[in-house]
Enzyme design. Structure first.
Site, PDB file in Angstrom:
ATOM      1  N   GLU A  26       0.916  -1.295   0.072  1.00 33.62           N
ATOM      2  CA  GLU A  26      -0.292  -0.010  -0.044  1.00 33.62           C
ATOM      3  C   GLU A  26       1.071   1.312   0.147  1.00 33.62           C
ATOM      4  O   GLU A  26       1.895   1.374   0.817  1.00 33.62           O
ATOM      5  CB  GLU A  26      -0.993  -0.148   1.096  1.00 33.62           C
ATOM      6  CG  GLU A  26      -1.685   1.372   1.323  1.00 33.62           C
ATOM      7  CD  GLU A  26      -2.592   1.781   0.239  1.00 33.62           C
ATOM      8  OE1 GLU A  26      -3.387   0.894  -0.214  1.00 33.62           O
ATOM      9  OE2 GLU A  26      -2.324   2.745  -0.338  1.00 33.62           O
ATOM     10  N   ASP A  42       5.379   2.515  -3.178  1.00 29.11           N
ATOM     11  CA  ASP A  42       4.521   2.428  -4.279  1.00 29.11           C
ATOM     12  C   ASP A  42       5.010   1.580  -5.052  1.00 29.11           C
ATOM     13  O   ASP A  42       6.245   1.252  -5.082  1.00 29.11           O
ATOM     14  CB  ASP A  42       4.777   3.897  -5.353  1.00 29.11           C
ATOM     15  CG  ASP A  42       3.812   3.980  -6.245  1.00 29.11           C
ATOM     16  OD1 ASP A  42       4.244   3.186  -7.278  1.00 29.11           O
ATOM     17  OD2 ASP A  42       3.376   4.902  -6.667  1.00 29.11           O
ATOM     18  N   ASP A  60      -7.259   1.744  -8.793  1.00 21.97           N
ATOM     19  CA  ASP A  60      -7.832   3.123  -9.238  1.00 21.97           C
ATOM     20  C   ASP A  60      -7.900   3.004 -10.499  1.00 21.97           C
ATOM     21  O   ASP A  60      -7.125   2.613 -11.190  1.00 21.97           O
ATOM     22  CB  ASP A  60      -6.667   4.082  -8.770  1.00 21.97           C
ATOM     23  CG  ASP A  60      -6.397   4.121  -7.294  1.00 21.97           C
ATOM     24  OD1 ASP A  60      -7.251   3.915  -6.322  1.00 21.97           O
ATOM     25  OD2 ASP A  60      -5.189   4.578  -6.989  1.00 21.97           O
ATOM     26  N   THR A  94     -13.247  -7.487  -0.726  1.00 19.18           N
ATOM     27  CA  THR A  94     -12.362  -6.487   0.078  1.00 19.18           C
ATOM     28  C   THR A  94     -13.444  -5.434   0.439  1.00 19.18           C
ATOM     29  O   THR A  94     -14.904  -5.490   0.151  1.00 19.18           O
ATOM     30  CB  THR A  94     -11.686  -5.956  -1.291  1.00 19.18           C
ATOM     31  OG1 THR A  94     -12.488  -5.356  -2.047  1.00 19.18           O
ATOM     32  CG2 THR A  94     -11.086  -7.058  -1.946  1.00 19.18           C
ATOM     33  N   GLU A  95     -12.966  -4.302   0.913  1.00 18.90           N
ATOM     34  CA  GLU A  95     -13.742  -3.203   1.569  1.00 18.90           C
ATOM     35  C   GLU A  95     -14.496  -2.647   0.272  1.00 18.90           C
ATOM     36  O   GLU A  95     -15.701  -2.307   0.384  1.00 18.90           O
ATOM     37  CB  GLU A  95     -12.891  -2.194   2.248  1.00 18.90           C
ATOM     38  CG  GLU A  95     -12.153  -2.581   3.459  1.00 18.90           C
ATOM     39  CD  GLU A  95     -10.847  -2.976   3.097  1.00 18.90           C
ATOM     40  OE1 GLU A  95     -10.159  -2.260   2.419  1.00 18.90           O
ATOM     41  OE2 GLU A  95     -10.303  -4.015   3.629  1.00 18.90           O
ATOM     42  N   TYR A  96     -13.693  -2.007  -0.662  1.00 19.06           N
ATOM     43  CA  TYR A  96     -14.253  -1.681  -1.948  1.00 19.06           C
ATOM     44  C   TYR A  96     -15.599  -2.607  -2.467  1.00 19.06           C
ATOM     45  O   TYR A  96     -16.348  -2.108  -2.910  1.00 19.06           O
ATOM     46  CB  TYR A  96     -13.440  -1.257  -2.920  1.00 19.06           C
ATOM     47  CG  TYR A  96     -12.731  -0.024  -2.670  1.00 19.06           C
ATOM     48  CD1 TYR A  96     -11.875   0.204  -1.538  1.00 19.06           C
ATOM     49  CD2 TYR A  96     -12.893   1.215  -3.568  1.00 19.06           C
ATOM     50  CE1 TYR A  96     -11.231   1.471  -1.416  1.00 19.06           C
ATOM     51  CE2 TYR A  96     -12.140   2.242  -3.217  1.00 19.06           C
ATOM     52  CZ  TYR A  96     -11.567   2.513  -2.492  1.00 19.06           C
ATOM     53  OH  TYR A  96     -10.849   3.799  -2.164  1.00 19.06           O
TER      54      TYR A  96
HETATM   55  N1  SAH Z   1      -7.790  -3.410  -2.513  1.00 15.24           N
HETATM   56  C1  SAH Z   1      -8.420  -2.610  -1.610  1.00 15.24           C
HETATM   57  C2  SAH Z   1      -8.251  -1.119  -1.864  1.00 15.24           C
HETATM   58  C3  SAH Z   1      -8.671  -0.477  -3.444  1.00 15.24           C
HETATM   59  S1  SAH Z   1      -8.578   0.967  -3.422  1.00 15.24           S
HETATM   60  C4  SAH Z   1     -10.062  -2.903  -1.690  1.00 15.24           C
HETATM   61  O1  SAH Z   1     -10.375  -3.564  -2.684  1.00 15.24           O
HETATM   62  O2  SAH Z   1     -10.922  -2.390  -0.893  1.00 15.24           O
HETATM   63  C5  SAH Z   1      -6.586   1.004  -4.298  1.00 15.24           C
HETATM   64  C6  SAH Z   1      -5.700   1.047  -3.252  1.00 15.24           C
HETATM   65  O3  SAH Z   1      -4.535   0.834  -4.147  1.00 15.24           O
HETATM   66  C7  SAH Z   1      -5.441   2.554  -2.628  1.00 15.24           C
HETATM   67  O4  SAH Z   1      -5.444   2.273  -1.167  1.00 15.24           O
HETATM   68  C8  SAH Z   1      -4.284   3.238  -3.262  1.00 15.24           C
HETATM   69  O5  SAH Z   1      -3.791   3.998  -2.136  1.00 15.24           O
HETATM   70  C9  SAH Z   1      -3.534   1.835  -3.503  1.00 15.24           C
HETATM   71  N2  SAH Z   1      -2.512   2.072  -4.547  1.00 15.24           N
HETATM   72  C10 SAH Z   1      -2.818   2.655  -5.919  1.00 15.24           C
HETATM   73  N3  SAH Z   1      -1.768   2.791  -6.708  1.00 15.24           N
HETATM   74  C11 SAH Z   1      -0.838   2.071  -5.652  1.00 15.24           C
HETATM   75  C12 SAH Z   1       0.597   1.911  -6.146  1.00 15.24           C
HETATM   76  N4  SAH Z   1       1.246   1.993  -7.290  1.00 15.24           N
HETATM   77  N5  SAH Z   1       1.314   1.195  -5.232  1.00 15.24           N
HETATM   78  C13 SAH Z   1       0.728   0.542  -4.230  1.00 15.24           C
HETATM   79  N6  SAH Z   1      -0.542   1.081  -3.823  1.00 15.24           N
HETATM   80  C14 SAH Z   1      -1.216   1.711  -4.674  1.00 15.24           C
END
Ligand code: SAH
Length: 206
Positions: free
Chosen positions: A66, A93, A114, A186-188
């Site tokens: 994350e 990242d 995203d 997942t949460e989303y």
């Molecule tokens: N997987 C979780 C969150 C989805 S939101 C779910 O399904 O509930 C997407 C998450 O990815 C966010 O928390 C964002 O901060 C993270 N994220 C986006 N790009 C990323 C990257 N390049 N490296 C690491 N994390 C990333």
């Protein structure tokens, strides 16, 4: 008029303390003290998915990645309660992890990444050619990417991108919750599903 929704998380009060005292945070070396396969989730958010997987599959090692420490801190706080030795966290990242993850990974999970809907941001999508190239360096042997999303455009972009890159789509669903496929939400996923949005799912191998 354009509507802009900004989802921002404040730093939770406990953030620094939780992160500093976390003994399953990976900094510069990955060591699970066994040869079990390693599954990673890129963008684990608040960590429900990776935590439940780790609890259910003790012979698989999991790494939740994350980029935002404020979000990761929420996950770490939850995970701490369980004293698991098959789950670790990276706060970074994923673009910075080529060296750390080289030839280590068996499965990549991309859950509700995203969508980056603007064409000029296509390179930021986690299934863009550049990321698929990066993932090649992560994988140990066979490449396996498992993806879930609410977003039709990201899903169709990802299908094209994966196929063009040489992946075979082994499993595919436009309504995962109607299928007989074992699933950890997942949460989303819960959020979108409660809104009546179907969950798109694929498993790609190369
Ligand atoms: N997987 C979780 C969150 C989805 S939101 C779910 O399904 O509930 C997407 C998450 O990815 C966010 O928390 C964002 O901060 C993270 N994220 C986006 N790009 C990323 C990257 N390049 N490296 C690491 N994390 C990333």
């Amino acid at each position: 008029m354009k509507e802009v929704i900004i989802m921002r998380m404040r730093n939770p009060k406990y953030k620094d303390e939780v992160i500093n005292s976390c003994d399953f945070l990976i900094k510069d070396e990955i060591n699970f003290n066994n040869d079990n396969p390693i599954y990673i989730e890129i963008g684990m958010g608040k960590g429900n998915f990776i935590l439940e997987n780790a609890l259910n599959n003790k012979n698989i090692n999991y790494i939740g990645i994350e980029k935002y420490s404020s979000v990761a801190a929420v996950a770490i706080k939850k995970i701490k309660e369980y004293k698991l030795d098959n789950l670790k966290i990276i706060i970074n990242d994923v673009s910075n992890l080529e060296e750390l993850l080289k030839n280590k990974v068996d499965v990549i999970y991309l859950n509700f990444s995203d969508p980056w809907p603007k064409k000029r941001h296509a390179k930021r999508r986690l299934t863009h050619y550049n990321f698929l190239k990066l993932y090649d360096s992560f994988f140990k042997d066979k490449n396996t990417i498992i993806m879930k999303t609410d977003n039709d455009d990201l899903f169709s972009f990802s299908l094209d991108s994966l196929k063009e890159y040489g992946y075979k789509i082994e499993e595919l669903s436009y309504d995962l919750h109607k299928e007989d496929i074992p699933n950890i939400e997942t949460e989303y996923e819960s959020k979108f599903s409660n809104m009546g949005i179907t969950i798109k799912y694929l498993k790609a191998v190369k």
